[in-house]
Write a protein that holds these residues in place. Structure first.
Motif, PDB file in Angstrom:
ATOM      1  N   LEU A  18      -9.673  -2.379  -1.928  1.00 55.51           N
ATOM      2  CA  LEU A  18     -10.861  -2.365  -1.081  1.00 55.51           C
ATOM      3  C   LEU A  18     -10.817  -3.437  -0.001  1.00 55.51           C
ATOM      4  O   LEU A  18     -11.377  -3.267   1.082  1.00 55.51           O
ATOM      5  CB  LEU A  18     -12.115  -2.547  -1.955  1.00 55.51           C
ATOM      6  CG  LEU A  18     -12.422  -1.388  -2.907  1.00 55.51           C
ATOM      7  CD1 LEU A  18     -13.594  -1.772  -3.801  1.00 55.51           C
ATOM      8  CD2 LEU A  18     -12.728  -0.107  -2.137  1.00 55.51           C
ATOM      9  N   ALA A  19     -10.150  -4.576  -0.296  1.00 53.41           N
ATOM     10  CA  ALA A  19     -10.177  -5.689   0.645  1.00 53.41           C
ATOM     11  C   ALA A  19      -9.034  -5.667   1.637  1.00 53.41           C
ATOM     12  O   ALA A  19      -9.075  -6.358   2.651  1.00 53.41           O
ATOM     13  CB  ALA A  19     -10.153  -7.013  -0.129  1.00 53.41           C
ATOM     14  N   GLY A  20      -7.976  -4.898   1.360  1.00 51.34           N
ATOM     15  CA  GLY A  20      -6.848  -4.858   2.274  1.00 51.34           C
ATOM     16  C   GLY A  20      -7.199  -4.092   3.543  1.00 51.34           C
ATOM     17  O   GLY A  20      -8.283  -3.543   3.715  1.00 51.34           O
ATOM     18  N   THR A  21      -6.249  -4.053   4.476  1.00 53.81           N
ATOM     19  CA  THR A  21      -6.421  -3.246   5.681  1.00 53.81           C
ATOM     20  C   THR A  21      -6.115  -1.812   5.315  1.00 53.81           C
ATOM     21  O   THR A  21      -4.962  -1.445   5.104  1.00 53.81           O
ATOM     22  CB  THR A  21      -5.468  -3.741   6.784  1.00 53.81           C
ATOM     23  OG1 THR A  21      -5.736  -5.113   7.010  1.00 53.81           O
ATOM     24  CG2 THR A  21      -5.666  -2.946   8.059  1.00 53.81           C
ATOM     25  N   LEU A  22      -7.155  -0.971   5.231  1.00 50.86           N
ATOM     26  CA  LEU A  22      -7.022   0.352   4.658  1.00 50.86           C
ATOM     27  C   LEU A  22      -6.985   1.436   5.723  1.00 50.86           C
ATOM     28  O   LEU A  22      -7.545   1.295   6.811  1.00 50.86           O
ATOM     29  CB  LEU A  22      -8.190   0.623   3.696  1.00 50.86           C
ATOM     30  CG  LEU A  22      -8.377  -0.372   2.558  1.00 50.86           C
ATOM     31  CD1 LEU A  22      -9.575   0.041   1.713  1.00 50.86           C
ATOM     32  CD2 LEU A  22      -7.128  -0.452   1.712  1.00 50.86           C
ATOM     33  N   PHE A  23      -6.344   2.519   5.381  1.00 50.88           N
ATOM     34  CA  PHE A  23      -6.463   3.738   6.148  1.00 50.88           C
ATOM     35  C   PHE A  23      -7.615   4.543   5.552  1.00 50.88           C
ATOM     36  O   PHE A  23      -8.166   4.198   4.536  1.00 50.88           O
ATOM     37  CB  PHE A  23      -5.151   4.522   6.092  1.00 50.88           C
ATOM     38  CG  PHE A  23      -3.981   3.737   6.604  1.00 50.88           C
ATOM     39  CD1 PHE A  23      -3.208   2.989   5.730  1.00 50.88           C
ATOM     40  CD2 PHE A  23      -3.658   3.738   7.944  1.00 50.88           C
ATOM     41  CE1 PHE A  23      -2.129   2.244   6.187  1.00 50.88           C
ATOM     42  CE2 PHE A  23      -2.589   3.008   8.404  1.00 50.88           C
ATOM     43  CZ  PHE A  23      -1.826   2.250   7.530  1.00 50.88           C
ATOM     44  N   LYS A  77      -4.722   5.280  -2.546  1.00 48.47           N
ATOM     45  CA  LYS A  77      -5.196   4.833  -1.242  1.00 48.47           C
ATOM     46  C   LYS A  77      -4.107   4.012  -0.580  1.00 48.47           C
ATOM     47  O   LYS A  77      -3.541   3.111  -1.201  1.00 48.47           O
ATOM     48  CB  LYS A  77      -6.462   3.992  -1.407  1.00 48.47           C
ATOM     49  CG  LYS A  77      -7.246   3.818  -0.113  1.00 48.47           C
ATOM     50  CD  LYS A  77      -8.625   3.278  -0.415  1.00 48.47           C
ATOM     51  CE  LYS A  77      -9.490   3.236   0.844  1.00 48.47           C
ATOM     52  NZ  LYS A  77      -9.958   4.566   1.259  1.00 48.47           N
ATOM     53  N   PRO A  78      -3.772   4.301   0.664  1.00 45.01           N
ATOM     54  CA  PRO A  78      -2.817   3.456   1.376  1.00 45.01           C
ATOM     55  C   PRO A  78      -3.463   2.139   1.781  1.00 45.01           C
ATOM     56  O   PRO A  78      -4.671   2.074   2.030  1.00 45.01           O
ATOM     57  CB  PRO A  78      -2.446   4.294   2.608  1.00 45.01           C
ATOM     58  CG  PRO A  78      -3.550   5.245   2.782  1.00 45.01           C
ATOM     59  CD  PRO A  78      -4.194   5.460   1.449  1.00 45.01           C
ATOM     60  N   LEU A  79      -2.669   1.094   1.832  1.00 46.44           N
ATOM     61  CA  LEU A  79      -3.177  -0.210   2.255  1.00 46.44           C
ATOM     62  C   LEU A  79      -2.073  -1.004   2.922  1.00 46.44           C
ATOM     63  O   LEU A  79      -0.893  -0.694   2.776  1.00 46.44           O
ATOM     64  CB  LEU A  79      -3.766  -0.979   1.074  1.00 46.44           C
ATOM     65  CG  LEU A  79      -2.812  -1.370  -0.064  1.00 46.44           C
ATOM     66  CD1 LEU A  79      -2.464  -2.837   0.031  1.00 46.44           C
ATOM     67  CD2 LEU A  79      -3.435  -1.058  -1.396  1.00 46.44           C
ATOM     68  N   PHE A  80      -2.500  -1.998   3.658  1.00 53.61           N
ATOM     69  CA  PHE A  80      -1.553  -2.887   4.336  1.00 53.61           C
ATOM     70  C   PHE A  80      -1.785  -4.275   3.784  1.00 53.61           C
ATOM     71  O   PHE A  80      -2.843  -4.861   3.981  1.00 53.61           O
ATOM     72  CB  PHE A  80      -1.773  -2.860   5.849  1.00 53.61           C
ATOM     73  CG  PHE A  80      -0.656  -3.509   6.619  1.00 53.61           C
ATOM     74  CD1 PHE A  80       0.543  -2.848   6.816  1.00 53.61           C
ATOM     75  CD2 PHE A  80      -0.800  -4.789   7.132  1.00 53.61           C
ATOM     76  CE1 PHE A  80       1.573  -3.435   7.527  1.00 53.61           C
ATOM     77  CE2 PHE A  80       0.228  -5.392   7.836  1.00 53.61           C
ATOM     78  CZ  PHE A  80       1.415  -4.712   8.040  1.00 53.61           C
ATOM     79  N   LEU A  81      -0.797  -4.797   3.062  1.00 56.36           N
ATOM     80  CA  LEU A  81      -0.947  -6.065   2.358  1.00 56.36           C
ATOM     81  C   LEU A  81       0.286  -6.924   2.597  1.00 56.36           C
ATOM     82  O   LEU A  81       1.414  -6.489   2.361  1.00 56.36           O
ATOM     83  CB  LEU A  81      -1.125  -5.808   0.855  1.00 56.36           C
ATOM     84  CG  LEU A  81      -1.369  -7.017  -0.032  1.00 56.36           C
ATOM     85  CD1 LEU A  81      -2.713  -7.661   0.284  1.00 56.36           C
ATOM     86  CD2 LEU A  81      -1.326  -6.603  -1.507  1.00 56.36           C
ATOM     87  N   MET A  82       0.059  -8.141   3.088  1.00 56.25           N
ATOM     88  CA  MET A  82       1.158  -9.083   3.322  1.00 56.25           C
ATOM     89  C   MET A  82       2.238  -8.450   4.197  1.00 56.25           C
ATOM     90  O   MET A  82       3.423  -8.521   3.918  1.00 56.25           O
ATOM     91  CB  MET A  82       1.751  -9.554   1.989  1.00 56.25           C
ATOM     92  CG  MET A  82       0.754 -10.319   1.122  1.00 56.25           C
ATOM     93  SD  MET A  82       1.424 -10.773  -0.500  1.00 56.25           S
ATOM     94  CE  MET A  82       2.765 -11.858   0.003  1.00 56.25           C
TER      95      MET A  82
END
Length: 245
Positions: A18-23, A77-82
């Motif tokens: 939920l906190a990452g940069t999500l699509f 859910k896709p996410l962008f992390l680090m």
């Protein structure tokens, strides 16, 4: 300590998603995994059955493989992390399979001189757990993934049999069947490939701690319980298929 780390990771994974940069594209995902599993962790045990009867139960190194399977349902859910593009899955898994075989020798009076019997029994394992997976999402040919789960296991120890090594010996009454409800966890690693936007397949390795197994007392036994293992470990080579809705 490993249990605590796993539980914290599973509790925080939804927050990371939920906190990452999500699509925007969240999907329901179902998965079916199957593979070949083998167990380790059987150990030598010495204890009294009655005040004047003591026996030692040695442990064979069992490498009998058996089939197992797992059903998974949850969200992806896709996410962008680090600075990494990832696919995160979180859901409920139900896993089980054929029985594990455990065996060894019995020493009367806990003396190896009187190694007159063999024993064997079976253990069935069913795990209901919360499971999380993180996989790469960079459109490479294959992507690495890691997984972890923690939940409740139902371990049934049963069919305990004693076989004399010489015909003159008479076996003692067998231990009874018993089911233990216990904490169990898994950790896994492998490679994953997306064939279509809806279809994924993965090949990997998974290690699990089945938790506690225990046979019940034999007829006439007044002290202790049957053979008990606080940890029975399993390893699995696992093929998985996931479908996104």
């Amino acid at each position: 300590m490993l249990r605590i780390i796993l539980l914290i990771a599973l509790l925080y994974l939804p927050g990371i998603v939920l906190a990452g940069t999500l699509f925007d594209d969240t999907h329901w995902v179902t998965g079916l995994s199957a593979g070949s599993t083998w167990t380790t962790g059987n150990k030598k045990q010495t204890f009294n059955l009655q005040s004047d009867i003591v026996k030692t139960y040695t442990a064979d190194n069992n490498h009998h493989a058996f089939p197992s399977a797992e059903l998974f349902a949850g969200l992806q859910k896709p996410l962008f992390l680090m600075q990494q593009s990832l696919l995160a899955q979180l859901g409920l898994s139900i896993a089980g399979g054929d029985h594990a075989d455990l065996s060894g020798d019995i020493w009367e009076d806990a003396d190896s001189t009187f190694d007159n019997f063999n024993y064997k029994y079976k253990v069935n394992h069913v795990l209901v757990a919360i499971k999380g997976r993180l996989a790469g999402s960079c459109n490479r040919i294959v992507e690495p993934y890691i997984s972890a789960s923690a939940g409740v296991a139902y371990n049934r120890a049963y069919d305990f049999k004693i076989t004399p090594k010489i015909s003159e010996e008479v076996p003692a009454p067998p231990f009874g069947s018993n089911t233990k409800t216990t904490f169990s966890y898994t950790v896994g690693i492998g490679l994953q490939k997306s064939f279509t936007p809806q279809l994924q397949a993965a090949l990997g390795y998974e290690f699990s701690d089945w938790g506690k197994t225990q046979l019940s007392r034999a007829s006439g036994q007044t002290l202790n319980q049957g053979l008990t293992l606080n940890h029975l470990y399993a390893q699995q080579l696992q093929l998985s298929v996931f479908y996104l809705v």
